[in-house]
Design an enzyme around this catalytic site. Structure first.
Site, PDB file in Angstrom:
ATOM      1  N   ASN A   1       0.801  -1.242   0.000  1.00 56.66           N
ATOM      2  CA  ASN A   1       0.000   0.000   0.000  1.00 56.66           C
ATOM      3  C   ASN A   1       0.825   1.281   0.000  1.00 56.66           C
ATOM      4  O   ASN A   1       0.346   2.319  -0.449  1.00 56.66           O
ATOM      5  CB  ASN A   1      -1.024  -0.021   1.143  1.00 56.66           C
ATOM      6  CG  ASN A   1      -0.399  -0.122   2.513  1.00 56.66           C
ATOM      7  OD1 ASN A   1       0.783  -0.434   2.649  1.00 56.66           O
ATOM      8  ND2 ASN A   1      -1.193   0.121   3.532  1.00 56.66           N
TER       9      ASN A   1
ATOM     10  N   GLU B   1       4.957  -4.217  11.889  1.00 54.94           N
ATOM     11  CA  GLU B   1       3.795  -3.334  11.832  1.00 54.94           C
ATOM     12  C   GLU B   1       2.717  -4.108  11.090  1.00 54.94           C
ATOM     13  O   GLU B   1       2.853  -4.390   9.899  1.00 54.94           O
ATOM     14  CB  GLU B   1       4.148  -2.037  11.090  1.00 54.94           C
ATOM     15  CG  GLU B   1       2.993  -1.065  11.051  1.00 54.94           C
ATOM     16  CD  GLU B   1       3.087  -0.075   9.907  1.00 54.94           C
ATOM     17  OE1 GLU B   1       4.186   0.125   9.354  1.00 54.94           O
ATOM     18  OE2 GLU B   1       2.047   0.481   9.547  1.00 54.94           O
TER      19      GLU B   1
ATOM     20  N   CYS C   1      -3.181   0.541   7.050  1.00 58.05           N
ATOM     21  CA  CYS C   1      -3.239  -0.140   8.352  1.00 58.05           C
ATOM     22  C   CYS C   1      -3.904   0.761   9.369  1.00 58.05           C
ATOM     23  O   CYS C   1      -4.568   0.288  10.288  1.00 58.05           O
ATOM     24  CB  CYS C   1      -1.840  -0.550   8.798  1.00 58.05           C
ATOM     25  SG  CYS C   1      -0.673   0.796   8.839  1.00 58.05           S
TER      26      CYS C   1
HETATM   27  O1  G3H Z   1      -0.781   1.169   6.079  1.00 54.68           O
HETATM   28  C1  G3H Z   1      -0.055   1.586   6.974  1.00 54.68           C
HETATM   29  C2  G3H Z   1       0.597   2.910   6.906  1.00 54.68           C
HETATM   30  O2  G3H Z   1       1.648   2.970   7.825  1.00 54.68           O
HETATM   31  C3  G3H Z   1      -0.400   4.031   7.110  1.00 54.68           C
HETATM   32  O3  G3H Z   1       0.219   5.243   6.995  1.00 54.68           O
HETATM   33  O4  G3H Z   1      -1.432   6.543   8.308  1.00 54.68           O
HETATM   34  O5  G3H Z   1       0.349   7.663   7.051  1.00 54.68           O
HETATM   35  O6  G3H Z   1      -1.530   6.571   5.860  1.00 54.68           O
HETATM   36  P1  G3H Z   1      -0.651   6.587   7.035  1.00 54.68           P
END
Ligand code: G3H
Length: 483
Positions: free
Chosen positions: A162, A258, A292
Site C-alpha cells: 500500500n 507493523e 493499516c
Molecule cells: O498502512 C499503513 C501505513 O503505515 C499508514 O500510513 O497513516 O500515514 O496513511 P498513514
C-alpha cells in the site's frame, strides 16, 4: 500529467551494485489492479541468489559501519534528491501498480524524500551517554561506562503493497544511517515501485553490495529469507497472519512488525459531529481503506448516532469513486480476492441484521464506499479488518461500553476519540489499548517522526524516525576503570 502508455518491461533484481536477471529464468507478472493488464515482470529469484545478496551485504556492511555519519548522510541526501527529481515517473509506476491516485502517489514519493532527510538529520544528532559507577551502592566514580549504539548487521526490510516506496524507505533509510546493510524484499505487488526506488538509490552511488533487492515467489524464498542465518534483524510491515508466522520462524533476532489494525473512531455524545464525520470518512476511506491506520469501526453514543450516521452518509456522497487516473479517493482494491473478502464481511453483517446506509455496490474489484449501521458484536465486520471501503457503525450506550468494545479487539494500533471535553478525552485515551490515540483527529501514522506503535496483534516494536534508528542498533557498553 500525461499518463505513460502501458509498456510491459521486465525488471531486473539488484545485487552487488548491478542489475541482473535471475538464473531461474522465471519472472512474475505484475497485474495492474485497475488497468487489468500486466504492467511489468519482476525476477523470481532462487535461494542461491538470495545467499549471494546476503553474502555481499555482510561484506559491504563491515566497511559501511566504519564510515562517518557525514559520509552516510551524503549518499542518502543524493537518494532523497533523486527521488524528488524522479517523482512523476515513480508516482506513475505506483499509480499503475497499486492503484493509488497520481496525486497521492506523488505525495508518497515527496514524503519519502522528506523522511530520508529527517532520518539523516536525526541520526546526525543522536548521541550516546556516559555513566559513573558511584550512583549505585558500593560503586566507584572511577568506573565510567560509555554507552554507544552500534549497527545490528544485515537488516531484512519487507514492505507492503500500500505504500510501496514510503514504507520501504522508512526501513532502508534508518537501517543505512545506523550503519547496517539492507536486503530489501518488497511485496510482490509493489515490487516495480520498490525497484524504481532502488534505481534512485543506485544513482546515489552507494557502496556495492550494501543494498540488495530480492523479488520472487514467497513459496520459494519467503521462509528461506526469514530463517536465513545471515539476517540480523527484520523490519516487516504487512498482514497480521504473515507477521505472526514470520515471528515464529525468525526466532532469536530483533523484530519490528507493523501489522493489521481495527482502529475505532469513538464518538462521544458531546462531540462536534460535523468535524468527527469529516475525520472519520477521511480516515476510513482514503485509498479505499487500504491503510493499516484506517478507521475501521465507529463506536458512537446512541443519543447522537442517528445524526452522526446522516453526516457520515453525506460525507461519503462527496467521495470520488473510480479510477486512480481520475484522482479518485475510492479506487479498485488491490485484487479481486480482497474485494471478495470485503463482500463476505458485508454479506455476513447483513445476514445478521446490519443495515446498509449507503454503498454495497461492486464493479469487478471496485467496491463503492459502504456504511453499515446497527452492527453488533456477533458480526465478523465488527472485529475483522476489511482493508477495503466498508465502515461499520456500532451504537453504544456509554463511554465505558465503547472502551470495552474497543479493547475487545485482537488489534491495538490506533484509536480516535471525538469529544469537546479534553478531560474526558484523556480519561478514555488512558484506558484504550492501542499504540496511539488521536483526540479529535483521524488515525494516521504521520507526521513520520512521531513514535508509531502497534500493540497486541498490531505489532511488535516501535517505528517513527528516531525509534526506527534505535530499533536497528543495539547499545554497546565500554567500561573504563580509572586508576
Ligand atoms: O498502512 C499503513 C501505513 O503505515 C499508514 O500510513 O497513516 O500515514 O496513511 P498513514
Amino acid at each position: 500529467m500525461a499518463i505513460n502508455a502501458i509498456t510491459v518491461s521486465t525488471y531486473q533484481y539488484y545485487i552487488n551494485g548491478e542489475w541482473k536477471e535471475s538464473q531461474s529464468g522465471q519472472t512474475i507478472d505484475i497485474m495492474s489492479p485497475y488497468l487489468y493488464e500486466v504492467i511489468g515482470k519482476v525476477q523470481a529469484l532462487t535461494k542461491e541468489e538470495v545467499d549471494e545478496i546476503i553474502g555481499f551485504a555482510h561484506t559491504a556492511q563491515k566497511e559501511w559501519a566504519k564510515t562517518s555519519l557525514q559520509e552516510r548522510a551524503s549518499y542518502l541526501y543524493k537518494w532523497a534528491d533523486e527521488l524528488v527529481s524522479r517523482q512523476e515517473e515513480i508516482a506513475d509506476v505506483i499509480m499503475r501498480e497499486v492503484g493509488k491516485s497520481f496525486k497521492d502517489a506523488k505525495n508518497e514519493v515527496v514524503r519519502t524524500a522528506d523522511f530520508i532527510r529527517y532520518t539523516i538529520e536525526e541520526a546526525l544528532h543522536m548521541h550516546g551517554e556516559s555513566m559513573r559507577g558511584d550512583s549505585f551502592p558500593g560503586g566507584s566514580k572511577q568506573k565510567v561506562a560509555i554507552v554507544d549504539r552500534v549497527p545490528l548487521g544485515v537488516v531484512l526490510a519487507i514492505s507492503p503493497f500500500n505504500y510501496p516506496v514510503n514504507l520501504a524507505a522508512a526501513k532502508i533509510a534508518p537501517a543505512l544511517m545506523a550503519g547496517n546493510a539492507v536486503v530489501f524484499k518488497p511485496a510482490t505487488q509493489g515490487s516495480i515501485s520498490g525497484t524504481k526506488m532502488i534505481e534512485a538509490l543506485d544513482e546515489a552511488g552507494l557502496p556495492k553490495g550494501l543494498v540488495g533487492l530480492v523479488t520472487g515467489k514467497g513459496s520459494v524464498i519467503g521462509d528461506y529469507l526469514v530463517e536465513h542465518k545471515g539476517i540480523n534483524m527484520i523490519s516487516f510491515t504487512g498482514g497480521t497472519n504473515t507477521g505472526v508466522a514470520l515471528a515464529k520462524k525468525a526466532a532469536m533476532i530483533p523484530l519490528v512488525l507493523e501489522l493489521g489494525g481495527k482502529d475505532p473512531g469513538i464518538v462521544c455524545e458531546d462531540a462536534n459531529l460535523n468535524e468527527a464525520a469529516k475525520q472519520i470518512i477521511s480516515g476510513g476511506f482514503s485509498y479505499s481503506g487500504q491503510r493499516c491506520t484506517a478507521i475501521k469501526r465507529v463506536l458512537v453514543h446512541e443519543n447522537v448516532a442517528d445524526e452522526l450516521v446522516a453526516l457520515l452518509k453525506a460525507e461519503i456522497e462527496k467521495l470520488s469513486v473510480g479510477s486512480p487516473e481520475d484522482g479518485c479517493t475510492v479506487v479498485p482494491l488491490i485484487d479481486n480476492k480482497s474485494a471478495d473478502f470485503v463482500q463476505i464481511l458485508v454479506a455476513d453483517a447483513l445476514g445478521k441484521g446490519a443495515e446498509v446506509v449507503i454503498g454495497n455496490k461492486r464493479e469487478h474489484n471496485l467496491i463503492h464506499p459502504t456504511l453499515l449501521d446497527n452492527v453488533t458484536g456477533d458480526m465478523r465486520v465488527a472485529w475483522e479488518e476489511p482493508f477495503g471501503p466498508v465502515l461499520p457503525v456500532i451504537r453504544v450506550s456509554s463511554e465505558e461500553e465503547a472502551i470495552k468494545i474497543a479493547n475487545e479487539s485482537e488489534y491495538g494500533l490506533q484509536a480516535s476519540i471525538f469529544t469537546k471535553d479534553v478531560n474526558k478525552a484523556f480519561s478514555i485515551a488512558n484506558k484504550i489499548e492501542a499504540g496511539s490515540v488521536q483526540i479529535n483527529g483521524r488515525t494516521e501514522r504521520g507526521p513520520d517522526h512521531f513514535p508509531f506503535i502497534g500493540v497486541k496483534n498490531s505489532g511488535i516494536g516501535v517505528q517513527g524516525i528516531r525509534k526506527s534508528i534505535e530499533s536497528m542498533t543495539r547499545e554497546k557498553v565500554t567500561v573504563l576503570n580509572l586508576a
